[in-house]
Design a protein around this motif. Structure first.
Motif, short mmCIF file in Angstrom:
data_model
loop_
_atom_site.label_atom_id
_atom_site.label_comp_id
_atom_site.label_asym_id
_atom_site.label_seq_id
_atom_site.Cartn_x
_atom_site.Cartn_y
_atom_site.Cartn_z
N ILE A 253 -4.23 1.50 -13.57
CA ILE A 253 -3.40 2.41 -12.78
C ILE A 253 -2.43 3.18 -13.68
O ILE A 253 -2.24 4.39 -13.52
N GLY A 254 -1.81 2.46 -14.64
CA GLY A 254 -0.78 3.11 -15.45
C GLY A 254 -1.32 4.11 -16.45
O GLY A 254 -0.59 5.02 -16.87
N ARG A 255 -2.57 3.99 -16.86
CA ARG A 255 -3.13 4.91 -17.84
C ARG A 255 -3.92 6.05 -17.20
O ARG A 255 -4.68 6.73 -17.89
N GLN A 256 -3.76 6.29 -15.92
CA GLN A 256 -4.45 7.40 -15.26
C GLN A 256 -3.81 8.73 -15.66
O GLN A 256 -2.59 8.82 -15.87
N PHE A 257 -4.62 9.76 -15.77
CA PHE A 257 -4.12 11.12 -16.04
C PHE A 257 -3.63 11.73 -14.72
O PHE A 257 -4.39 11.86 -13.76
N LEU A 258 -2.37 12.12 -14.69
CA LEU A 258 -1.76 12.66 -13.49
C LEU A 258 -1.82 14.19 -13.50
O LEU A 258 -2.16 14.82 -14.51
N ASP A 259 -1.46 14.75 -12.36
CA ASP A 259 -1.51 16.21 -12.20
C ASP A 259 -0.49 16.86 -13.12
O ASP A 259 0.72 16.62 -13.00
N PRO A 260 -0.91 17.72 -14.08
CA PRO A 260 0.06 18.35 -15.00
C PRO A 260 1.03 19.29 -14.30
O PRO A 260 2.12 19.56 -14.82
N SER A 261 0.66 19.82 -13.11
CA SER A 261 1.55 20.77 -12.43
C SER A 261 2.80 20.10 -11.89
O SER A 261 3.79 20.78 -11.58
#
Length: 661
Positions: A253-261
């Motif tokens: 969960i912690g290493r997921q790529f999140l929305d850059p916006s």
């Protein structure tokens, strides 16, 4: 079988491990590929759910959760926990291999110690080695799954030839709830004792050596059994496993790529595939897999021990050593280098470059020194304790000399104790006029303010000068501690003793006059010269033995207590002699010097007469010069010997003196 790649890494070269990375058998890829695919699949499923299945408010909540997990995942000490655990497991793994029972030492001792070329001797040697191999098989089938699959029952052991049917009956007749791998070792010892009785083992030393090697073999079997029973604590294994699995579960969960916006810190790039997270999983999970494989090396993994191969090798080699090779010696011939004083084995063309390398002679062998520095310099021309710049003496040396000059002497250390002793002795002084004239009645104050006996010239002498110690008695005899007994002079008359004492007193008075004229300041060299002169004078004086004991009255009606004391000095001719030579009794002079201060007096009231010492029954009327009579009076005598200011010794002794009550 264990994967061996030692020959491929014999020489270090560029990318030397590159070929090893492509190996499959025994590799990390073979061990970890399932766990790796499972982790990547779960990460991909969570990423797809976040990107395409969640609503906007649900995405914001998931993003906060991912940031929280990524922040606190670093609190798990992965490197410390895994590193310590794997180190423990690897050490345990190699220790178990060194404990595998090998028969090499035992077979060599047995082949040379148990004699006999006949069938009886051959039978004893083969049977004893078979018992050793049987003990190894019994312990290996108890700890190794591969060996147990090979010998699942005792019938398979009998059928394989390691045990006879009669031996199996003996083995099963012994009722014991424990593992009975040690029974063949007991059979071995019984056969060894039988061979000693038959004379096939020549002496007890050989029997002792055989039994010591057997005990070493049996000890290795026992250690394998204990390694199998005592594992690494389960708590430690669980901690390491939970730490690794929980860390990577949080990383899902912690290493997921999140929305850059959304502008989260550290999440301005979207790569979809977490490359470094996968590498981290590969390393940490692979480290855990290494410990999982090595924690029990008697399984069937690629890197586990080949126990079945070891059984075959050990049994074949041991039987050959004690049977076929017994007494089989090649013909002794002169070697190729018999007449060569400098033998050099040949080299092949591939190793010819070794000849061009000189032999090592030491790290300083090629060291060069200028010729002008190779000459020996005389010691007189070498200046010691000189600074390199000023050329003067080292300042620390002058400070050291000042410390030596101001350091207290041994007399100062012992002065307090000696002054207190003198103060106690003062209370037992005789009436006025009974001390010799050379004894000083002056009193001085010690450091504590008490009154002490004063000596002319200053403080009491040191008691550390044991080399010049002498015992001087008021009865006229003196024995130097350094004078041998064979050099003691006998037969001196009273006149010679009086002259010697008078001359001795004159020397002492002369020394005291010289000390009074001096201003009190003398150098250390002068003190040492005076000490040496006193020592030589003590050695040159004639020394005498102790006087004979008092002779009691022969009249039975007269008691020892009422017997009169004869204080008249007798000559040497009238003195009774002992078996070693004539006894010596010297006249006590009227004036004694400061060195003749041996004073013997009872501590109790002096008016009470001292009982005479009875004649000892041994030897009749004569007594040996060296026999000291026992003193039966319960009152103690205190003896004090006080010398001049020179390095003499204050001596306390308990010894009765003749001619003095």
């Amino acid at each position: 079988m264990t994967v061996t790649y030692t020959a491929q890494v014999a020489n270090a070269r560029f990318c030397g491990f590159s070929k090893l990375l492509l190996a499959w058998r025994g590799s990390i890829y073979k061990v970890l590929w399932k766990e790796f695919l499972a982790f990547f699949a779960m990460y991909t499923a969570i990423s797809v759910t976040y990107r395409f299945l969640l609503f906007e408010d649900q995405k914001r909540y998931f993003e906060k959760l991912a940031i929280y997990c990524n922040h606190y995942a670093s609190l798990i000490p992965m490197s410390f926990v895994l590193g310590f655990y794997v180190t423990l497991v690897v050490n345990r793994w190699w220790s178990q291999y060194t404990r595998i029972p090998l028969p090499d030492r035992l077979m060599c001792v047995l082949s040379g110690g148990l004699q006999g070329v006949d069938e009886r001797g051959r039978l004893l040697r083969r049977t004893m080695m078979r018992y050793a191999s049987l003990s190894a098989i019994l312990i290996l089938r108890s700890v190794s799954t591969a060996v147990f699959k090979r010998f699942p029952t005792m019938d398979h052991v009998v059928e394989a030839g390691f045990m006879t049917r009669e031996e199996r009956k003996k083995f099963e007749s012994l009722q014991s709830p424990y593992n009975k791998y040690w029974m063949p070792c007991v059979w071995f010892t019984n056969l060894a004792a039988l061979a000693r009785c038959e004379g096939r083992i020549k002496d007890d030393s050989t029997l002792k050596l055989v039994l010591e090697e057997l005990n070493l073999f049996r000890g290795n079997c026992s250690m394998l059994f204990h390694y199998d029973m005592i594992s690494v604590p389960l708590v430690y294994t669980q901690v390491v496993t939970l730490a690794v699995y929980s860390f990577f579960f949080v990383c899902l969960i912690g290493r997921q790529f999140l929305d850059p916006s959304q502008g989260y810190q550290g999440h301005d790039l979207d790569l979809y595939i977490p490359i470094f997270t996968l590498l981290q999983f590969f390393f940490y999970a692979g480290w855990l897999k290494v410990a999982e494989q090595l924690i029990n090396p008697f399984g069937e993994d690629d890197d586990d021990f080949e126990s079945n191969w070891l059984i075959d090798r050990n049994f074949q080699v041991s039987m050959m050593a004690v049977d076929e090779m017994y007494g089989d010696l090649p013909i002794m011939e002169k070697d190729r280098y018999w007449n060569d004083s400098n033998p050099r084995p040949p080299y092949t063309t591939a190793t010819l470059f070794k000849l061009r390398k000189p032999s090592f002679q030491g790290s300083t062998f090629d060291m060069a020194i200028p010729k002008e520095e190779m000459h020996f310099a005389p010691l007189a021309g070498i200046s010691e304790n000189v600074e390199s710049e000023g050329g003067g003496r080292h300042p620390n040396l002058a400070l050291f000399n000042r410390l030596l000059s101001t350091a207290p002497s041994p007399t100062a250390f012992m002065g307090g104790a000696l002054r207190r002793t003198s103060a106690q002795l003062q209370r037992f002084r005789r009436p006025s006029g009974m001390y010799p004239h050379s004894f000083s009645d002056e009193e001085g104050e010690d450091e504590e303010g008490g009154k002490t006996l004063g000596l002319p010239g200053g403080s009491l002498p040191s008691v550390l000068g044991l080399d010049t110690q002498s015992t001087i008695c008021s009865c006229g005899g003196g024995v130097n501690a350094r004078t041998p007994l064979i050099e003691v002079q006998f037969g001196f008359g009273s006149e010679s003793r009086v002259d010697a004492l008078q001359s001795q007193g004159e020397l002492t008075e002369k020394e005291e006059d010289d000390e009074d004229d001096d201003d009190g300041v003398r150098s250390e060299k002068g003190k040492m010269d005076e000490l040496n002169n006193d020592t030589e004078r003590d050695i040159q004086r004639p020394v005498f033995l102790l006087p004979p004991p008092l002779q009691p009255s022969r009249d039975p009606s007269q008691t020892p207590s009422s017997q009169p004391q004869n204080k008249t000095p007798r000559s040497a001719s009238t003195t009774p002699s002992g078996p070693l030579g004539p006894s010596i009794v010297h006249a006590r002079p009227a004036a004694l010097s400061s060195q003749d201060l041996f004073i013997s007096e009872p501590i109790a009231d002096q008016a009470v007469p001292v009982a005479a010492i009875p004649r000892p029954p041994i030897g009749g009327a004569k007594m040996s010069l060296l026999a000291v009579p026992s003193y039966h009076d319960p009152r103690r005598h205190r003896s004090v010997s006080v010398g001049s200011e020179s390095q003499s010794t204050l001596t306390l002794e308990i010894a009765p003196c003749s001619g003095q009550s």
